[in-house]
Motif scaffolding. Structure first.
Motif, PDB file in Angstrom:
ATOM      1  N   PRO A  90       0.795  -1.230   0.000  1.00 33.79           N
ATOM      2  CA  PRO A  90       0.000   0.000   0.000  1.00 33.79           C
ATOM      3  C   PRO A  90       0.826   1.278   0.000  1.00 33.79           C
ATOM      4  CG  PRO A  90      -0.888  -1.584   1.568  1.00 33.79           C
ATOM      5  CD  PRO A  90       0.434  -2.111   1.135  1.00 33.79           C
ATOM      6  N   GLY A  91       1.920   1.285   0.750  1.00 36.86           N
ATOM      7  CA  GLY A  91       2.731   2.497   0.824  1.00 36.86           C
ATOM      8  C   GLY A  91       3.316   2.876  -0.521  1.00 36.86           C
ATOM      9  N   ILE A  92       3.864   1.893  -1.230  1.00 37.05           N
ATOM     10  CA  ILE A  92       4.444   2.152  -2.547  1.00 37.05           C
ATOM     11  C   ILE A  92       3.344   2.512  -3.541  1.00 37.05           C
ATOM     12  CG2 ILE A  92       5.700   1.104  -4.467  1.00 37.05           C
ATOM     13  CD1 ILE A  92       7.266  -0.511  -2.430  1.00 37.05           C
ATOM     14  N   THR A  93       2.195   1.836  -3.430  1.00 40.24           N
ATOM     15  CA  THR A  93       1.071   2.144  -4.313  1.00 40.24           C
ATOM     16  C   THR A  93       0.635   3.597  -4.153  1.00 40.24           C
ATOM     17  OG1 THR A  93       0.279  -0.145  -4.228  1.00 40.24           O
ATOM     18  CG2 THR A  93      -1.309   1.532  -4.893  1.00 40.24           C
ATOM     19  N   ALA A  94       0.509   4.038  -2.906  1.00 41.63           N
ATOM     20  CA  ALA A  94       0.093   5.419  -2.650  1.00 41.63           C
ATOM     21  C   ALA A  94       1.123   6.419  -3.162  1.00 41.63           C
ATOM     22  CB  ALA A  94      -0.139   5.622  -1.156  1.00 41.63           C
ATOM     23  N   ALA A  95       2.406   6.088  -3.023  1.00 43.06           N
ATOM     24  CA  ALA A  95       3.456   7.017  -3.423  1.00 43.06           C
ATOM     25  C   ALA A  95       3.614   7.089  -4.944  1.00 43.06           C
ATOM     26  CB  ALA A  95       4.778   6.614  -2.789  1.00 43.06           C
ATOM     27  N   ARG A  96       3.438   5.942  -5.611  1.00 41.75           N
ATOM     28  CA  ARG A  96       3.708   5.864  -7.053  1.00 41.75           C
ATOM     29  C   ARG A  96       2.462   5.997  -7.920  1.00 41.75           C
ATOM     30  NH1 ARG A  96       9.058   6.842  -7.812  1.00 41.75           N
ATOM     31  NH2 ARG A  96      10.345   5.577  -6.415  1.00 41.75           N
ATOM     32  N   GLY A  97       1.304   5.839  -7.309  1.00 44.00           N
ATOM     33  CA  GLY A  97       0.077   5.998  -8.075  1.00 44.00           C
ATOM     34  C   GLY A  97      -0.296   4.817  -8.943  1.00 44.00           C
ATOM     35  N   GLY A 130      -2.224  -4.608   8.931  1.00 41.87           N
ATOM     36  CA  GLY A 130      -1.798  -5.020  10.259  1.00 41.87           C
ATOM     37  C   GLY A 130      -0.861  -4.028  10.915  1.00 41.87           C
ATOM     38  N   ARG A 131      -0.627  -2.903  10.296  1.00 44.60           N
ATOM     39  CA  ARG A 131       0.289  -1.903  10.851  1.00 44.60           C
ATOM     40  C   ARG A 131      -0.345  -1.146  12.012  1.00 44.60           C
ATOM     41  NH1 ARG A 131       4.749  -0.964   7.793  1.00 44.60           N
ATOM     42  NH2 ARG A 131       4.769  -1.886   5.700  1.00 44.60           N
ATOM     43  N   LEU A 132       0.483  -0.773  12.977  1.00 41.58           N
ATOM     44  CA  LEU A 132      -0.013  -0.031  14.129  1.00 41.58           C
ATOM     45  C   LEU A 132      -0.425   1.379  13.733  1.00 41.58           C
ATOM     46  CD1 LEU A 132       2.567  -1.148  16.866  1.00 41.58           C
ATOM     47  CD2 LEU A 132       0.261  -2.015  16.465  1.00 41.58           C
ATOM     48  N   GLN A 133       0.352   2.006  12.847  1.00 41.09           N
ATOM     49  CA  GLN A 133      -0.004   3.337  12.363  1.00 41.09           C
ATOM     50  C   GLN A 133      -0.959   3.212  11.179  1.00 41.09           C
ATOM     51  OE1 GLN A 133       3.772   5.193  11.451  1.00 41.09           O
ATOM     52  NE2 GLN A 133       3.972   6.004  13.526  1.00 41.09           N
ATOM     53  N   LYS A 134      -1.894   4.142  11.083  1.00 43.09           N
ATOM     54  CA  LYS A 134      -2.857   4.099   9.995  1.00 43.09           C
ATOM     55  C   LYS A 134      -2.144   4.307   8.662  1.00 43.09           C
ATOM     56  CE  LYS A 134      -7.220   6.068   8.397  1.00 43.09           C
ATOM     57  NZ  LYS A 134      -8.287   7.070   8.640  1.00 43.09           N
ATOM     58  N   PRO A 135      -2.279   3.334   7.730  1.00 41.05           N
ATOM     59  CA  PRO A 135      -1.567   3.444   6.454  1.00 41.05           C
ATOM     60  C   PRO A 135      -2.266   4.411   5.501  1.00 41.05           C
ATOM     61  CG  PRO A 135      -2.897   1.468   6.467  1.00 41.05           C
ATOM     62  CD  PRO A 135      -3.055   2.100   7.826  1.00 41.05           C
ATOM     63  N   ALA A 136      -1.536   4.812   4.457  1.00 40.35           N
ATOM     64  CA  ALA A 136      -2.124   5.697   3.451  1.00 40.35           C
ATOM     65  C   ALA A 136      -3.216   4.985   2.671  1.00 40.35           C
ATOM     66  CB  ALA A 136      -1.025   6.186   2.499  1.00 40.35           C
ATOM     67  N   MET A 137      -3.056   3.664   2.503  1.00 40.57           N
ATOM     68  CA  MET A 137      -4.031   2.853   1.791  1.00 40.57           C
ATOM     69  C   MET A 137      -4.166   1.513   2.502  1.00 40.57           C
ATOM     70  SD  MET A 137      -2.963   3.398  -2.218  1.00 40.57           S
ATOM     71  CE  MET A 137      -4.519   2.735  -2.821  1.00 40.57           C
ATOM     72  N   ARG A 161     -12.222  -4.682   4.042  1.00 37.09           N
ATOM     73  CA  ARG A 161     -11.022  -3.854   4.092  1.00 37.09           C
ATOM     74  C   ARG A 161     -10.624  -3.399   5.489  1.00 37.09           C
ATOM     75  NH1 ARG A 161     -11.641   1.554   3.887  1.00 37.09           N
ATOM     76  NH2 ARG A 161      -9.832   1.784   2.505  1.00 37.09           N
ATOM     77  N   THR A 162     -11.125  -4.076   6.534  1.00 37.83           N
ATOM     78  CA  THR A 162     -10.775  -3.635   7.889  1.00 37.83           C
ATOM     79  C   THR A 162      -9.995  -4.685   8.693  1.00 37.83           C
ATOM     80  OG1 THR A 162     -12.910  -4.390   8.762  1.00 37.83           O
ATOM     81  CG2 THR A 162     -12.775  -2.110   8.012  1.00 37.83           C
ATOM     82  N   SER A 163      -9.817  -5.883   8.167  1.00 35.46           N
ATOM     83  CA  SER A 163      -9.122  -6.934   8.921  1.00 35.46           C
ATOM     84  C   SER A 163      -7.642  -6.591   9.078  1.00 35.46           C
ATOM     85  CB  SER A 163      -9.281  -8.283   8.219  1.00 35.46           C
ATOM     86  OG  SER A 163      -8.852  -8.206   6.880  1.00 35.46           O
ATOM     87  N   ARG A 164      -7.081  -7.006  10.227  1.00 39.17           N
ATOM     88  CA  ARG A 164      -5.683  -6.725  10.531  1.00 39.17           C
ATOM     89  C   ARG A 164      -4.817  -7.977  10.557  1.00 39.17           C
ATOM     90  NH1 ARG A 164      -6.918  -3.928  16.100  1.00 39.17           N
ATOM     91  NH2 ARG A 164      -8.296  -5.757  16.068  1.00 39.17           N
TER      92      ARG A 164
END
Length: 266
Positions: A90-97, A130-137, A161-164
């Motif tokens: 998700p992090g790379i997806t949000a950053a790269r589009g 499953g990340r403790l901090q809320k992810p961008a996606m 989309r809410t399971s951890r």
């Protein structure tokens, strides 16, 4: 609590811990405690070589991957398909589009292939973060972006989309689809993750048929076959250790009813 226990155990035994011992030992060697530093460095270097070049990671993965056989279509109706998240970045997806995936992307390829093979089946993707901090996606958001790439319209797939974690994948998906008795649902996830995933779905009262993908081994331990690099062997070992730790913690906390769930429930 169970998530924290599994994380702690995995961190203590992971290859990165051995690498840290090697680094700390080297640092201490430059100071006055040469004997202590040499001991730490030796443990770290020896451990990394042992698990990195030895067959142990492969030997640990094979029993997990062989637990559930490859799915064979026997002509019975398939009412639904659940694909578990874990391949998304998700992090790379949000950053790269654009949707980004890691090694387990076969799960998403299977989603597209099964949706076309069983046009009447309900398709569910289950994955939050499953990340403790809320992810961008969320994981589900990445898959939603990827649907055109695998030739599926967005309305073909339902998203949880809410399971951890895997236990929540099972419980929340069951609440979402409310499967009827006697229905046949396929569960798609990596072969090494399938025992824990099936165990969680059974515990949630959601009987599923395993559809394992993303195999990392040939099915043979290869006791005498070494890895070509320390990084490759350490990666196998870390992956296997994480999954065996998850099985142990899930069993001890009552989230699965067997230490290693089998195709036929006991």
């Amino acid at each position: 609590m169970f998530f924290t226990l599994s994380k702690i155990f995995w961190m203590v035994a992971a290859p990165s811990t051995l690498l840290s011992l090697l680094a700390v030992g080297g640092l201490i060697l430059s100071l006055r405690w040469r004997k202590f530093g040499l001991t730490l460095a030796t443990i770290g270097a020896g451990g990394l070589l042992l698990i990195g070049l030895g067959p142990f990671g492969r030997m640990m993965l094979v029993p997990l991957e062989n637990r559930f056989p490859v799915f064979v279509d026997d002509g019975r109706r398939v009412d639904g398909i659940v694909v578990v998240g874990g391949a998304e970045l998700p992090g790379i997806t949000a950053a790269r589009g654009q949707p980004a995936f890691q090694e387990s992307a076969e799960r998403i390829l299977a989603l597209g292939e099964l949706a076309r093979r069983y046009p009447e089946a309900r398709i569910i993707f289950s994955g939050g973060s499953g990340r403790l901090q809320k992810p961008a996606m969320q994981e589900a958001d990445v898959v939603r972006l990827a649907l055109p790439q695998i030739g599926l319209p967005e309305g073909r797939v339902m998203f949880e989309r809410t399971s951890r974690n895997t236990a929540e994948n099972a419980r929340l998906t069951r609440e979402l689809v409310n499967p009827a008795p006697g229905e046949t649902w396929l569960l798609v996830t990596s072969a090494f993750h399938m025992p824990r995933a099936v165990g969680c779905f059974r515990a949630a009262g959601f009987p599923v048929t395993a559809y394992p993908v993303d195999f990392r081994t040939t099915g043979h331990p290869g006791y005498l076959r070494l890895f070509s690099s320390v990084a490759e062997g350490a990666g196998f070992f870390e992956l296997a250790l994480r999954e065996w730790t998850g099985l142990m913690v899930y069993y001890l906390t009552g989230r699965i009813d067997s230490p290693l769930p089998a195709p036929s429930p006991s």
